[in-house]
Design a protein around this motif. Structure first.
Motif, PDB file in Angstrom:
ATOM      1  N   SER A 115      -6.349 -14.546 -13.316  1.00  0.00           N
ATOM      2  CA  SER A 115      -5.611 -14.609 -12.187  1.00  0.00           C
ATOM      3  C   SER A 115      -4.178 -14.786 -12.554  1.00  0.00           C
ATOM      4  O   SER A 115      -3.791 -14.978 -13.588  1.00  0.00           O
ATOM      5  CB  SER A 115      -5.753 -15.868 -11.320  1.00  0.00           C
ATOM      6  OG  SER A 115      -4.795 -15.794 -10.349  1.00  0.00           O
ATOM      7  N   PRO A 146     -10.916 -17.942  -4.285  1.00  0.00           N
ATOM      8  CA  PRO A 146      -9.682 -18.265  -3.680  1.00  0.00           C
ATOM      9  C   PRO A 146      -9.293 -19.614  -4.502  1.00  0.00           C
ATOM     10  O   PRO A 146      -9.899 -20.338  -5.175  1.00  0.00           O
ATOM     11  CB  PRO A 146      -9.992 -18.395  -2.305  1.00  0.00           C
ATOM     12  CG  PRO A 146     -11.217 -17.954  -1.968  1.00  0.00           C
ATOM     13  CD  PRO A 146     -12.094 -18.146  -3.148  1.00  0.00           C
ATOM     14  N   SER A 147      -7.949 -20.014  -4.201  1.00  0.00           N
ATOM     15  CA  SER A 147      -7.509 -21.377  -4.912  1.00  0.00           C
ATOM     16  C   SER A 147      -8.082 -22.530  -4.128  1.00  0.00           C
ATOM     17  O   SER A 147      -8.648 -22.278  -3.320  1.00  0.00           O
ATOM     18  CB  SER A 147      -5.788 -21.206  -4.587  1.00  0.00           C
ATOM     19  OG  SER A 147      -5.713 -21.576  -3.186  1.00  0.00           O
ATOM     20  N   HIS A 195      -4.294 -19.328   5.597  1.00  0.00           N
ATOM     21  CA  HIS A 195      -4.676 -20.329   4.867  1.00  0.00           C
ATOM     22  C   HIS A 195      -6.011 -20.996   5.406  1.00  0.00           C
ATOM     23  O   HIS A 195      -6.030 -21.199   6.859  1.00  0.00           O
ATOM     24  CB  HIS A 195      -3.658 -21.278   4.602  1.00  0.00           C
ATOM     25  CG  HIS A 195      -2.355 -20.772   3.787  1.00  0.00           C
ATOM     26  ND1 HIS A 195      -2.360 -20.521   2.481  1.00  0.00           N
ATOM     27  CD2 HIS A 195      -1.458 -20.261   4.207  1.00  0.00           C
ATOM     28  CE1 HIS A 195      -1.205 -20.183   2.068  1.00  0.00           C
ATOM     29  NE2 HIS A 195      -0.332 -19.859   3.174  1.00  0.00           N
ATOM     30  N   ASN A 237      -6.209 -13.857  -4.783  1.00  0.00           N
ATOM     31  CA  ASN A 237      -5.142 -13.696  -3.852  1.00  0.00           C
ATOM     32  C   ASN A 237      -5.154 -12.267  -3.872  1.00  0.00           C
ATOM     33  O   ASN A 237      -6.156 -11.533  -4.214  1.00  0.00           O
ATOM     34  CB  ASN A 237      -3.578 -14.260  -4.643  1.00  0.00           C
ATOM     35  CG  ASN A 237      -3.571 -13.851  -6.248  1.00  0.00           C
ATOM     36  OD1 ASN A 237      -4.478 -12.894  -6.571  1.00  0.00           O
ATOM     37  ND2 ASN A 237      -2.679 -14.249  -6.931  1.00  0.00           N
ATOM     38  N   LYS A 238      -4.155 -11.757  -3.011  1.00  0.00           N
ATOM     39  CA  LYS A 238      -4.319 -10.329  -2.646  1.00  0.00           C
ATOM     40  C   LYS A 238      -4.263  -9.478  -3.772  1.00  0.00           C
ATOM     41  O   LYS A 238      -4.888  -8.429  -3.764  1.00  0.00           O
ATOM     42  CB  LYS A 238      -2.982 -10.145  -1.545  1.00  0.00           C
ATOM     43  CG  LYS A 238      -3.104 -10.423  -0.239  1.00  0.00           C
ATOM     44  CD  LYS A 238      -2.058 -10.034   0.810  1.00  0.00           C
ATOM     45  CE  LYS A 238      -2.600 -10.503   2.069  1.00  0.00           C
ATOM     46  NZ  LYS A 238      -1.485 -10.287   3.147  1.00  0.00           N
ATOM     47  N   GLY A 261       1.542 -11.246   0.586  1.00  0.00           N
ATOM     48  CA  GLY A 261       1.686 -12.707   0.389  1.00  0.00           C
ATOM     49  C   GLY A 261       2.813 -13.466  -0.117  1.00  0.00           C
ATOM     50  O   GLY A 261       3.798 -13.448   0.691  1.00  0.00           O
ATOM     51  N   ASP A 315      -2.026 -15.997 -11.125  1.00  0.00           N
ATOM     52  CA  ASP A 315      -1.408 -17.394 -10.526  1.00  0.00           C
ATOM     53  C   ASP A 315      -2.166 -18.456 -11.381  1.00  0.00           C
ATOM     54  O   ASP A 315      -3.381 -18.629 -11.447  1.00  0.00           O
ATOM     55  CB  ASP A 315      -1.755 -17.520  -9.076  1.00  0.00           C
ATOM     56  CG  ASP A 315      -1.261 -18.838  -8.632  1.00  0.00           C
ATOM     57  OD1 ASP A 315      -1.077 -19.913  -9.354  1.00  0.00           O
ATOM     58  OD2 ASP A 315      -1.236 -19.110  -7.421  1.00  0.00           O
TER      59      ASP A 315
END
Ligand code: FAD
Ligand code: FAD
Lengths: 253, 318
Positions: B6, B149-150, B251, B90-91, A159, B8
């Motif tokens: 996460s 997911p986000s 996305h 995310n991945k 990503g 992120d």
């Protein structure tokens, strides 16, 4: 090099129809195929075998009719197939444990290849989950793989980052669709595949008493109703009609 | 305890909202997890966004390896006796959650688009069959691991007055046999297709990288400015960076207007844009699948249609 490829039989989602009343997908009678990316995984296995020698075994947890699909993989270049019909109720936990059981049953292995995700359920869970179960390193989302005698390196698409990872054997690798172009078997290969063994094992003989950790309560339909107004004739006229329609819809401002 | 993690932090903020709802219903604490160096300001931020406390698993390891992170989590779950673990999808998050599920041999559901308690059991929804259905799944076992997911949930408003404990702990973990040789930031054009109101997308119907400029021009004319693309344009041809990639493996977007030019409309592309307001397709093949998923379509060569469409749009809205 002993290579194992996990390949799932899936319904061809592009052939799937939705019941116009319930909006639920109709699962009966949809053609079955090997999940697209699992063919990329097999292709990569064949390339590794061509370079380093060895044996490729494909493992499928699936119904008896998946045997026909395994034959396609044997024609492509796999040496042997293993088919394990799952118990009546199964989930990600059951499938991964059956894969692990089948792989332990095969015995020696250096590389296990999986798809990034299956084309129907698309969770991308089975590969890394299996690596965790077996306690071996995992290399996910590989876009290119370079296998050598005692180690493998892979470029991975993560990503935000491109990551290059190296590992000794045994290792589990999941591949993306971009890694290669799966070959089409020749007629000779298709005929030759008939003589390659497919070993059918029962789920009970591998792991007895596996019960799901997750239950499917419902499969809800999703409606996709569109106006389907298509302008086919004169381009200039089509464009002016389109622009007028978009303005009326309030999306041109 | 309910754990949220996460790498992120924006996703963590979002998950803390839903996490706190679930934790309250269960009468449990909501804990945000940090793996890395002690970071007081990030910890306080997590608390401001809804965490009751923060668990910092201290380590000098600064590159992500699922094997090692899963090992940290095994320890954290044991230590906190957590029964619900919510991880950002995310991945990294997906491979971490899946491996962790394998290590603990427990239930796990990836890419949930909703999570809630039903009969006191964690229940989730996820999109399956390339967007043709939603599977409602429920855990009948614990611990339960999910990834989300986000942008599935909104964050709570930040409340700087909230107080919470920061728990620090060092665990000895098994080093992975794998080695990270190189981490390179992917070229990104900094677009955010998920927030865009208008997206103009291109596919393999474009013959050269340079021609993509037409899509940018249309996006500009239509005041959308956001360019999207099909998987081959980003992943195979690399004509655009991956932040433009729309679909099942890219996305998921829901703009008011989505225009697809030179895109065939395979189900995996549709999966990423099916929730758009108005969908427009431009394709030279009258049989192209994309027309089935479109509100408006023009059958024609995009090399002829796009320049004319750009002028027509400019004329209409100036
Ligand atoms: C409660 C419940 C009930 C279900 N019932 C059914 C059902 O009746 N029928 C059904 O088809 N599915 C059913 N499923 C889905 C099934 O459990 C999953 O398909 C399976 O666990 C694999 O997950 P996935 O398809 O998301 O694969 P992913 O995790 O996306 O797969 C990644 C990779 O793992 C490998 N892999 C995955 N599955 C297999 C397999 N079966 N054999 C070999 N390799 C594999 C492949 O290499 C694949 O590319 C059910 C799921 C749940 C939760
Ligand atoms: C597991 C999996 C995940 C996937 N995930 C995604 C994803 O996230 N996103 C995604 O997009 N795809 C995804 N795909 C790939 C998907 O199946 C399709 O292959 C892909 O979307 C096709 O891209 P395309 O429409 O750009 O190209 P093509 O299918 O090659 O279509 C090109 C189209 O352009 C038209 N065309 C050609 N020339 C012109 C012209 N001059 N004027 C007008 N029209 C023209 C053609 O008629 C054709 O319809 C995935 C596939 C798999 C197996």
């Amino acid at each position: 090099m002993n290579i194992i490829v996990c390949a799932k039989q899936v319904i061809d989602v592009s052939e799937m129809k939705v019941d116009p009343n319930t909006k639920k997908p109709i699962l009966q009678g949809v053609p079955q195929k090997i999940s697209d990316i699992d063919k990329n995984a097999l292709e990569e296995a064949i390339k590794i075998k061509e370079k380093l020698g060895g044996k490729i075994t494909v493992v499928t947890i699936g119904p008896a009719d998946a045997k026909e699909r395994i034959k396609e993989l044997l024609a492509m270049g796999a040496d042997e197939g293993v088919l394990v019909p799952p118990p009546e109720k199964f989930d990600y936990y059951v499938i991964s444990n059956l894969l692990a059981g089948a792989i332990k049953n095969i015995g020696e292995y250096d590389i296990i290849l999986c798809g990034e995700a299956s084309i129907d359920m698309f969770s991308g869970q089975a590969g890394p989950r299996l690596a965790g179960l077996l306690g071996i390193p995992q290399i996910t989302y590989a876009q290119s793989v370079n296998a050598e005698k005692d180690k493998v390196t892979a470029d991975r698409n993560m990503g935000d980052n491109a990551v290059t990872t190296e590992s000794s054997y045994p290792v589990l690798i999941t591949v993306t669709k971009e890694i290669n172009e799966p070959r089409l078997p020749s007629l000779m290969q298709i005929l030759g595949a008939a003589n390659k063994p497919i070993n059918e094992l029962s789920a009970e003989s591998l792991e007895s008493g596996l019960t799901s950790k997750v239950e499917m309560l419902e499969l809800k339909g999703v409606s996709m109703e569109r106006k389907n107004i298509v302008y086919k004739n004169d381009i200039d006229e089509s464009i002016s009609k389109l622009v007028d329609s978009l303005a009326k819809e309030g999306v041109l401002r | 305890m309910v754990l949220v993690y996460s790498d992120d932090k924006k996703i963590t903020f979002e998950l803390l909202n839903k996490g706190s709802e679930i934790a309250k219903e269960l009468g449990e604490k909501l804990t945000a997890v940090i793996i890395g160096k002690i970071d007081e300001s990030l910890s306080q931020e997590y608390i401001s966004y809804g965490a009751d406390d923060v668990f910092v698993s201290e380590t000098d390891i600064d590159t992500f390896k699922a094997e090692e992170y899963a090992n940290y989590f095994e320890n954290i779950i044991k230590e906190t006796k957590s029964e619900i673990i919510i991880i950002g999808s995310n991945k990294n998050g997906k491979e971490l959650a899946s491996r962790l599920a394998g290590r603990l041999d427990v239930g796990c559901i990836i890419d949930c688009t909703n999570i809630y308690l039903k009969d006191n059991k964690l229940t989730s929804e996820r999109v399956v069959y390339s967007g043709n259905a939603i599977a409602v799944e429920q855990f009948n076992s614990k611990p339960a691991i999910v990834t989300v997911p986000s942008k599935v949930f909104d964050p709570l408003p930040k409340d700087e007055k909230r107080k919470g404990e920061i728990i620090k702990k060092k665990f000895e973990i098994e080093k992975s046999a794998s080695k990270i040789l190189k981490v390179q930031e992917m070229k990104s054009e900094g677009v955010n297709v998920e927030d865009a109101e208008i997206i103009v997308s291109c596919g393999r119907g474009f013959k050269n990288k340079e021609d993509i400029k037409m899509i940018q021009d249309l996006a500009d004319a239509i005041k959308g400015r956001t360019v999207g693309c099909s998987r081959p344009i980003a992943a195979d041809l690399k004509w655009l960076s991956e932040d433009h990639w729309i679909g099942l493996s890219g996305h998921k977007v829901k703009p008011k207007l989505y225009i697809a030019a030179g895109i065939s409309g395979q189900i995996q592309h549709i999966a990423g844009m099916r929730d758009s307001g108005i969908i427009v397709a431009i394709n030279k093949d009258p049989e192209a699948l994309i027309f089935k998923s479109a509100d408006y379509g023009i059958v024609g060569d995009l090399y002829e249609v796009l320049p004319k469409l750009i002028s027509a749009v400019k004329e209409k809205i100036g």
